[in-house]
Design a protein around this motif. Structure first.
Motif, PDB file in Angstrom:
ATOM      1  N   ARG A  42     -33.760 -25.639 -19.251  1.00 17.66           N
ATOM      2  CA  ARG A  42     -33.680 -27.072 -18.941  1.00 17.66           C
ATOM      3  C   ARG A  42     -35.040 -27.603 -18.486  1.00 17.66           C
ATOM      4  O   ARG A  42     -35.430 -28.724 -18.834  1.00 17.66           O
ATOM      5  CB  ARG A  42     -32.620 -27.316 -17.852  1.00 17.66           C
ATOM      6  CG  ARG A  42     -31.211 -27.141 -18.367  1.00 17.66           C
ATOM      7  CD  ARG A  42     -30.167 -27.261 -17.268  1.00 17.66           C
ATOM      8  NE  ARG A  42     -28.835 -27.051 -17.804  1.00 17.66           N
ATOM      9  CZ  ARG A  42     -28.065 -28.022 -18.310  1.00 17.66           C
ATOM     10  NH1 ARG A  42     -28.466 -29.277 -18.285  1.00 17.66           N
ATOM     11  NH2 ARG A  42     -26.883 -27.738 -18.815  1.00 17.66           N
TER      12      ARG A  42
ATOM     13  N   VAL B 206     -37.135 -30.672 -20.237  1.00 17.02           N
ATOM     14  CA  VAL B 206     -37.638 -31.908 -19.610  1.00 17.02           C
ATOM     15  C   VAL B 206     -39.050 -32.193 -20.121  1.00 17.02           C
ATOM     16  O   VAL B 206     -39.370 -33.326 -20.519  1.00 17.02           O
ATOM     17  CB  VAL B 206     -37.629 -31.777 -18.057  1.00 17.02           C
ATOM     18  CG1 VAL B 206     -38.398 -32.921 -17.413  1.00 17.02           C
ATOM     19  CG2 VAL B 206     -36.199 -31.726 -17.531  1.00 17.02           C
TER      20      VAL B 206
ATOM     21  N   GLN C 221     -40.402 -35.276 -22.346  1.00 16.51           N
ATOM     22  CA  GLN C 221     -41.480 -36.127 -21.817  1.00 16.51           C
ATOM     23  C   GLN C 221     -42.593 -36.274 -22.850  1.00 16.51           C
ATOM     24  O   GLN C 221     -43.193 -37.323 -23.000  1.00 16.51           O
ATOM     25  CB  GLN C 221     -42.088 -35.509 -20.552  1.00 16.51           C
ATOM     26  CG  GLN C 221     -41.361 -35.867 -19.276  1.00 16.51           C
ATOM     27  CD  GLN C 221     -41.811 -34.993 -18.099  1.00 16.51           C
ATOM     28  OE1 GLN C 221     -42.606 -34.054 -18.256  1.00 16.51           O
ATOM     29  NE2 GLN C 221     -41.292 -35.304 -16.920  1.00 16.51           N
TER      30      GLN C 221
ATOM     31  N   ILE D  94     -38.854 -30.557 -10.354  1.00 13.59           N
ATOM     32  CA  ILE D  94     -38.143 -31.435 -11.296  1.00 13.59           C
ATOM     33  C   ILE D  94     -36.638 -31.139 -11.326  1.00 13.59           C
ATOM     34  O   ILE D  94     -35.923 -31.540 -12.263  1.00 13.59           O
ATOM     35  CB  ILE D  94     -38.718 -31.348 -12.731  1.00 13.59           C
ATOM     36  CG1 ILE D  94     -38.627 -29.916 -13.264  1.00 13.59           C
ATOM     37  CG2 ILE D  94     -40.153 -31.842 -12.799  1.00 13.59           C
ATOM     38  CD1 ILE D  94     -38.565 -29.857 -14.773  1.00 13.59           C
TER      39      ILE D  94
ATOM     40  N   GLN E  38     -33.966 -33.613 -12.375  1.00 13.75           N
ATOM     41  CA  GLN E  38     -33.937 -34.163 -13.746  1.00 13.75           C
ATOM     42  C   GLN E  38     -33.211 -33.273 -14.748  1.00 13.75           C
ATOM     43  O   GLN E  38     -33.132 -33.581 -15.932  1.00 13.75           O
ATOM     44  CB  GLN E  38     -35.377 -34.343 -14.244  1.00 13.75           C
ATOM     45  CG  GLN E  38     -36.197 -35.297 -13.412  1.00 13.75           C
ATOM     46  CD  GLN E  38     -37.646 -35.329 -13.901  1.00 13.75           C
ATOM     47  OE1 GLN E  38     -37.919 -35.415 -15.086  1.00 13.75           O
ATOM     48  NE2 GLN E  38     -38.585 -35.239 -12.973  1.00 13.75           N
TER      49      GLN E  38
ATOM     50  N   THR F  48     -28.640 -33.671 -17.219  1.00 13.88           N
ATOM     51  CA  THR F  48     -28.112 -34.799 -17.992  1.00 13.88           C
ATOM     52  C   THR F  48     -27.662 -34.265 -19.360  1.00 13.88           C
ATOM     53  O   THR F  48     -28.131 -33.207 -19.792  1.00 13.88           O
ATOM     54  CB  THR F  48     -29.193 -35.877 -18.230  1.00 13.88           C
ATOM     55  OG1 THR F  48     -30.209 -35.294 -19.054  1.00 13.88           O
ATOM     56  CG2 THR F  48     -29.814 -36.361 -16.926  1.00 13.88           C
TER      57      THR F  48
ATOM     58  N   ILE G   8     -30.635 -33.535 -21.664  1.00 16.04           N
ATOM     59  CA  ILE G   8     -31.387 -32.309 -21.345  1.00 16.04           C
ATOM     60  C   ILE G   8     -30.564 -31.073 -21.728  1.00 16.04           C
ATOM     61  O   ILE G   8     -31.119 -30.081 -22.220  1.00 16.04           O
ATOM     62  CB  ILE G   8     -31.799 -32.286 -19.847  1.00 16.04           C
ATOM     63  CG1 ILE G   8     -32.809 -33.404 -19.563  1.00 16.04           C
ATOM     64  CG2 ILE G   8     -32.385 -30.931 -19.442  1.00 16.04           C
ATOM     65  CD1 ILE G   8     -34.115 -33.314 -20.345  1.00 16.04           C
TER      66      ILE G   8
END
Ligand code: DC
Length: 223
Positions: free
Chosen positions: A39, A43, A47, A85, A88, A91, A94
Motif C-alpha cells: 500500500r 501511494v 502520486q 503516510i 493514506q 482507501t 490504494i
C-alpha cells in the motif's frame, strides 16, 4: 514458550488484521502488516501518476524510495522518505493499486528483504498473502484464514463506513472479488495456503473464537 514466527495469510476481508493483532498482543509478539508495504508503494505510484504495470517506471521508483514499516501494537506505520503516510493507505483506490503493483515480480523481490529483516528475531505475527509460502516458508505456525465472500464484503463495507468512506456493499464486493482474482492468479507468490498451513474458516466464528483457535494451535505447536 519459545518465540516463533506465526504467519496469517488469506484473502481480503477474512479478518486477518484484527486476528493477527489480537494473537500478537496475547503472546507479547510484534504484529507486522505486510500489505502496508504494498500500500505504501501504491501511494507513491499514484502520486507520481505511474502505470502499475510499467516495470521500468516501478524500478525507478523502488531504486530511490526509502520505504519502511514500523510495527506497533495497534497498527503498522509506513514511512516513505521520512514521512508517515499511514493515514493514506486504506482507501479503495490504494487497495486496487497495491494489488496491481504486488503482481510485479520486481516489486515482490524488492520487498522480500525488508520483510525478512523484520522477522529476524522471531516473536512476530506476519499478516499477508505469501507469508507462509514465500517470505517465511520455515515459519513454525502457519494459518490461512478464509470466509465466505459475502461475509467478507459485509465486514469490509462496515469498516469503510466507520471511516466515513461511502462505497456501496455491492461495490465493495465487486472490488474484493477483482482483487482476490488478481492476488490469487498472479504468476509470482500467488495467494494460496502453504501446504503446511492450518485452514481457519471464520464465516461462522467471531473474532474471539478465531483467535482462540489460533492460540490453541500455536500453543500445541510450540510447547
Ligand atoms: O492485506 P492488504 O489488503 O492490506 O494488502 C493489499 C494488497 O497487497 C493485496 O491486495 C495484495 C498485496 N499483498 C501481497 O501481495 N502480499 C502480501 N504479503 C501482502 C499484501
Amino acid at each position: 514458550m519459545e518465540k516463533v514466527i506465526i504467519t496469517i495469510d488469506g484473502p481480503a476481508g477474512a479478518g486477518k488484521t484484527t486476528v493477527s493483532r489480537a494473537v500478537a498482543k496475547e503472546l507479547g509478539y510484534t504484529y507486522v502488516d505486510t500489505g502496508a508495504l504494498y500500500r505504501g508503494l501504491a501511494v507513491v505510484v499514484r502520486q507520481q501518476n505511474v502505470d502499475p504495470g510499467d516495470d521500468e517506471a516501478l524500478a525507478a521508483i523502488c531504486k530511490d524510495l526509502d520505504l519502511s514499516l514500523v510495527p506497533g501494537v495497534e497498527e503498522t506505520k509506513v514511512i516513505v522518505n521520512g514521512e508517515d503516510i499511514t493515514g493514506q493507505l486504506r482507501t479503495p483506490e490504494i487497495s486496487m493499486t497495491a494489488s496491481a503493483v504486488s503482481a510485479r515480480p520486481l516489486v515482490r523481490e524488492w520487498l522480500l528483504g525488508i520483510q525478512r529483516d523484520l522477522g529476524a528475531k522471531g516473536g512476530a505475527v506476519f499478516e499477508g498473502r505469501d507469508m507462509g509460502t514465500v517470505v517465511f516458508p520455515q515459519a513454525q505456525a502457519k494459518f490461512f484464514l478464509v470466509a465466505d465472500p459475502s461475509v467478507r464484503a459485509h465486514r469490509r463495507h462496515q469498516e469503510l463506513q466507520e471511516k466515513g468512506l461511502a462505497p456501496t456493499e455491492e461495490e465493495v464486493a465487486r472490488d474484493m472479488e477483482k482483487r482476490d482474482r488478481n492476488d490469487s492468479t498472479r504468476a509470482v507468490a500467488p495467494l494460496k495456503p502453504a501446504v503446511d498451513a492450518i485452514l481457519v474458516d471464520s464465516t461462522q466464528l467471531n473474532i474471539g473464537e478465531v483467535v482462540g483457535v489460533i492460540l490453541g494451535r500455536v500453543r500445541e505447536i510450540v510447547s
